[in-house]
Design a protein around this motif. Sequence first.
Motif, PDB file in Angstrom:
ATOM      1  N   LEU A  21       0.809  -1.228   0.000  1.00  0.00           N
ATOM      2  CA  LEU A  21       0.000   0.000   0.000  1.00  0.00           C
ATOM      3  C   LEU A  21       0.840   1.274   0.000  1.00  0.00           C
ATOM      4  CD1 LEU A  21      -2.781   1.310  -0.004  1.00  0.00           C
ATOM      5  CD2 LEU A  21      -2.842   1.012   2.489  1.00  0.00           C
ATOM      6  N   PRO A  22       1.881   1.388   0.820  1.00  0.00           N
ATOM      7  CA  PRO A  22       2.669   2.628   0.768  1.00  0.00           C
ATOM      8  C   PRO A  22       3.253   2.908  -0.624  1.00  0.00           C
ATOM      9  CG  PRO A  22       3.178   1.431   2.769  1.00  0.00           C
ATOM     10  CD  PRO A  22       2.323   0.523   1.916  1.00  0.00           C
ATOM     11  N   ALA A  23       3.695   1.868  -1.308  1.00  0.00           N
ATOM     12  CA  ALA A  23       4.217   2.064  -2.667  1.00  0.00           C
ATOM     13  C   ALA A  23       3.102   2.524  -3.603  1.00  0.00           C
ATOM     14  CB  ALA A  23       4.851   0.768  -3.182  1.00  0.00           C
ATOM     15  N   ALA A  52      -1.220   4.189   6.234  1.00  0.00           N
ATOM     16  CA  ALA A  52      -0.580   3.198   5.373  1.00  0.00           C
ATOM     17  C   ALA A  52       0.905   3.016   5.654  1.00  0.00           C
ATOM     18  CB  ALA A  52      -0.793   3.550   3.903  1.00  0.00           C
ATOM     19  N   ALA A  53       1.593   4.079   5.999  1.00  0.00           N
ATOM     20  CA  ALA A  53       3.039   3.985   6.209  1.00  0.00           C
ATOM     21  C   ALA A  53       3.409   3.690   7.659  1.00  0.00           C
ATOM     22  CB  ALA A  53       3.697   5.286   5.764  1.00  0.00           C
ATOM     23  N   VAL A  59      -5.094  -3.714   6.949  1.00  0.00           N
ATOM     24  CA  VAL A  59      -5.002  -4.931   6.151  1.00  0.00           C
ATOM     25  C   VAL A  59      -6.122  -4.826   5.126  1.00  0.00           C
ATOM     26  CG1 VAL A  59      -5.189  -7.440   6.144  1.00  0.00           C
ATOM     27  CG2 VAL A  59      -4.047  -6.273   8.049  1.00  0.00           C
ATOM     28  N   LEU A  60      -5.759  -4.877   3.861  1.00  0.00           N
ATOM     29  CA  LEU A  60      -6.725  -4.679   2.788  1.00  0.00           C
ATOM     30  C   LEU A  60      -7.560  -5.924   2.545  1.00  0.00           C
ATOM     31  CD1 LEU A  60      -4.418  -2.795   0.259  1.00  0.00           C
ATOM     32  CD2 LEU A  60      -5.882  -1.824   2.040  1.00  0.00           C
ATOM     33  N   LEU A  65      -7.288  -4.970  -2.475  1.00  0.00           N
ATOM     34  CA  LEU A  65      -6.070  -5.526  -3.067  1.00  0.00           C
ATOM     35  C   LEU A  65      -6.150  -5.488  -4.589  1.00  0.00           C
ATOM     36  CD1 LEU A  65      -5.472  -8.556  -0.690  1.00  0.00           C
ATOM     37  CD2 LEU A  65      -4.031  -6.504  -0.887  1.00  0.00           C
ATOM     38  N   ALA A  66      -7.339  -5.759  -5.136  1.00  0.00           N
ATOM     39  CA  ALA A  66      -7.527  -5.668  -6.590  1.00  0.00           C
ATOM     40  C   ALA A  66      -7.298  -4.240  -7.060  1.00  0.00           C
ATOM     41  CB  ALA A  66      -8.926  -6.146  -6.971  1.00  0.00           C
ATOM     42  N   ARG A  67      -7.848  -3.266  -6.337  1.00  0.00           N
ATOM     43  CA  ARG A  67      -7.666  -1.852  -6.692  1.00  0.00           C
ATOM     44  C   ARG A  67      -6.184  -1.464  -6.644  1.00  0.00           C
ATOM     45  NH1 ARG A  67     -11.946   1.915  -6.179  1.00  0.00           N
ATOM     46  NH2 ARG A  67     -13.963   0.909  -6.017  1.00  0.00           N
TER      47      ARG A  67
END
Length: 151
Positions: A21-23, A52-53, A59-60, A65-67
Amino acid sequence: MANPDPILTQLATARRLSSGLPAGVRMLQALGLNRHEQAGLLGLNPRSLERAAHPSAPVLVLAQLARLSITIGIYNALHLLYDANTAAGWLQRANQRPPFGGQTPLDYMRRGGVPAMDETRRLLAGDQGGLFSVTPKAHRAAADFRTVIEL
């Protein structure tokens, strides 16, 4: 719709994939999106995105996660197709190509959710492969051309 892969529903796997997520957030920042726009595309609220960081990162779930995966694909395609400045503004420029119909790709994806995001990713993947989409008018005009190949 088929059941998701059981591995993707395991908490440990979701945690590991969520660590991207952070990336994803940095990629969306590089594309010129503000925090609210980033959160909308990723299916999160802005507060969760801010975490996120941090160690308390969310936790997605599978849809998020698809997005995230689609977002990474769009970012990569834009940077393979265009220079950094062009890629940075692409999502926010009005686009006449189908399926955008004059709206920005960002607005199109916000309104259409995951299917529109995936369609945008597939359009860019086609562009990478040289399959640039054209208008129906251009398709009709191309059908009138006669091609002669001499060997």
